[in-house]
Design an enzyme around this catalytic site. Structure first.
Site, PDB file in Angstrom:
ATOM      1  N   GLY A 153       0.855  -1.181   0.000  1.00 31.67           N
ATOM      2  CA  GLY A 153       0.000   0.000   0.000  1.00 31.67           C
ATOM      3  C   GLY A 153       0.887   1.225   0.000  1.00 31.67           C
ATOM      4  N   GLU A 154       0.657   2.081   0.957  1.00 32.85           N
ATOM      5  CA  GLU A 154       1.491   3.272   1.082  1.00 32.85           C
ATOM      6  C   GLU A 154       1.915   3.364   2.547  1.00 32.85           C
ATOM      7  OE1 GLU A 154       3.131   5.475  -0.785  1.00 32.85           O
ATOM      8  OE2 GLU A 154       3.717   6.229   1.181  1.00 32.85           O
ATOM      9  N   SER A 155       3.209   3.151   2.785  1.00 32.27           N
ATOM     10  CA  SER A 155       3.686   3.029   4.155  1.00 32.27           C
ATOM     11  C   SER A 155       3.452   4.293   4.982  1.00 32.27           C
ATOM     12  CB  SER A 155       5.165   2.657   4.163  1.00 32.27           C
ATOM     13  OG  SER A 155       5.926   3.607   3.448  1.00 32.27           O
ATOM     14  N   CYS A 200       6.179  -5.221   0.679  1.00 32.47           N
ATOM     15  CA  CYS A 200       6.320  -3.883   0.094  1.00 32.47           C
ATOM     16  C   CYS A 200       6.132  -2.800   1.165  1.00 32.47           C
ATOM     17  CB  CYS A 200       5.373  -3.745  -1.091  1.00 32.47           C
ATOM     18  SG  CYS A 200       5.904  -2.500  -2.255  1.00 32.47           S
ATOM     19  N   ARG A 254      12.529   3.552   0.286  1.00 29.82           N
ATOM     20  CA  ARG A 254      11.214   3.603  -0.377  1.00 29.82           C
ATOM     21  C   ARG A 254      11.374   3.978  -1.847  1.00 29.82           C
ATOM     22  NH1 ARG A 254       8.228   7.871   1.080  1.00 29.82           N
ATOM     23  NH2 ARG A 254       6.306   6.907   0.360  1.00 29.82           N
ATOM     24  N   ILE A 277       6.058  -3.211  -7.326  1.00 31.42           N
ATOM     25  CA  ILE A 277       5.198  -2.056  -7.601  1.00 31.42           C
ATOM     26  C   ILE A 277       5.616  -0.902  -6.688  1.00 31.42           C
ATOM     27  CG2 ILE A 277       2.811  -1.217  -7.707  1.00 31.42           C
ATOM     28  CD1 ILE A 277       1.986  -4.273  -7.706  1.00 31.42           C
ATOM     29  N   ARG A 278       6.225   0.109  -7.270  1.00 32.32           N
ATOM     30  CA  ARG A 278       6.782   1.221  -6.461  1.00 32.32           C
ATOM     31  C   ARG A 278       7.502   0.644  -5.235  1.00 32.32           C
ATOM     32  NH1 ARG A 278       3.751   4.818  -3.879  1.00 32.32           N
ATOM     33  NH2 ARG A 278       1.927   3.505  -4.034  1.00 32.32           N
ATOM     34  N   HIS A 313       5.332  -8.616  -4.312  1.00 31.52           N
ATOM     35  CA  HIS A 313       3.947  -8.929  -3.927  1.00 31.52           C
ATOM     36  C   HIS A 313       3.535 -10.349  -4.309  1.00 31.52           C
ATOM     37  CE1 HIS A 313       2.527  -4.780  -2.997  1.00 31.52           C
ATOM     38  NE2 HIS A 313       3.487  -4.426  -3.829  1.00 31.52           N
ATOM     39  N   GLU A 347       1.215 -11.962  -3.236  1.00 33.03           N
ATOM     40  CA  GLU A 347      -0.246 -12.108  -3.155  1.00 33.03           C
ATOM     41  C   GLU A 347      -0.931 -11.871  -4.500  1.00 33.03           C
ATOM     42  OE1 GLU A 347       1.503  -9.642  -2.079  1.00 33.03           O
ATOM     43  OE2 GLU A 347       0.463  -7.712  -2.221  1.00 33.03           O
TER      44      GLU A 347
HETATM   45  N1  GLN Z   1       5.965   2.996  -2.305  1.00 34.41           N
HETATM   46  C1  GLN Z   1       5.094   2.497  -1.282  1.00 34.41           C
HETATM   47  C2  GLN Z   1       5.483   3.010   0.089  1.00 34.41           C
HETATM   48  O1  GLN Z   1       6.380   3.747   0.242  1.00 34.41           O
HETATM   49  C3  GLN Z   1       5.064   0.988  -1.269  1.00 34.41           C
HETATM   50  C4  GLN Z   1       4.426   0.452  -2.524  1.00 34.41           C
HETATM   51  C5  GLN Z   1       3.711  -0.866  -2.355  1.00 34.41           C
HETATM   52  O2  GLN Z   1       3.409  -1.303  -1.250  1.00 34.41           O
HETATM   53  N2  GLN Z   1       3.372  -1.473  -3.464  1.00 34.41           N
HETATM   54  O3  GLN Z   1       4.880   2.638   1.044  1.00 34.41           O
END
Ligand code: GLN
Length: 194
Positions: free
Chosen positions: A46-48, A78, A107, A136-137, A173, A175
């Protein structure tokens, strides 16, 4: 035996689906009262920075830290890996992690969403064929301290999966690929502790 998925933000539904497919009794964890019920916890992608903010706002961050330190098996993917890292590089101002893994992660180490990529990884700890991994990112594990162990590296030698006692983290990921060996490995840790 219940297994929790931290359901504040991110792709917790995908993880819940995988764990249920593997036979686990899955609960979503959003409140501190729900933590003692679970024998293990997945922190999703997600987004930490958002996950961190929500965890602190809802009073979960402290109880999560305590649970991690008391040996609860936790698997972070992630953003979840970022949450478990002792040191976060390129964090946004004020961002905190839960810690537990003796690593420094960076990150968005591969750039923006457009630079997401997939590759096959050899992961001896989970055995068998190489695992197809989706980034993914994604963060990279820039350094692995003496208490943690690298489980997988990408072609240039940089680390993307780590383990330390009860904790497991991947930059990618599992999942989303249908290859559930990491989740099985994690459930093995949960069963071993229970
Ligand atoms: N870039 C996201 C973060 O800094 C992580 C991306 C992801 O969980 N797919 O949290």
């Amino acid at each position: 035996m219940k297994v929790g998925v931290l359901a504040l933000q991110g792709d917790f539904r995908e993880h819940a689906h995988v764990l249920r497919t593997l036979g686990a009794d899955v609960v979503h964890v959003r409140r501190a009262e729900e933590l003692p019920e679970v024998a293990g916890l997945v922190i999703p992608g997600g987004e930490s920075s958002v996950m961190d903010k929500l965890a602190r706002t809802f009073g979960l961050a402290g109880p999560l830290r305590d649970a991690i330190r008391s040996g609860l098996p936790v698997y972070g993917t992630c953003a979840g890996l970022i949450m478990l890292a002792d040191t976060v590089l390129d964090a946004i101002a004020g961002q905190e992690s839960l810690g537990g893994l003796d690593v420094a992660v960076r990150r968005n180490a591969f750039g923006s969403q457009n630079h997401s990529f997939e590759t096959d990884l050899d992961i001896p700890a989970i055995g068998g064929e190489p695992m197809h991994a989706v980034f993914i990112r994604a963060p990279i594990v820039e350094s692995v301290g003496p208490n943690a162990m690298a489980l997988a590296t990408i072609a240039d030698g940089r680390c993307v999966a780590v383990e330390q006692g009860n904790l497991l983290g991947t930059s990618f990921h599992p999942e989303v690929t249908g290859d559930y060996r990491f989740h099985e490995y994690f459930l093995g840790k949960v069963a071993a502790r229970a």
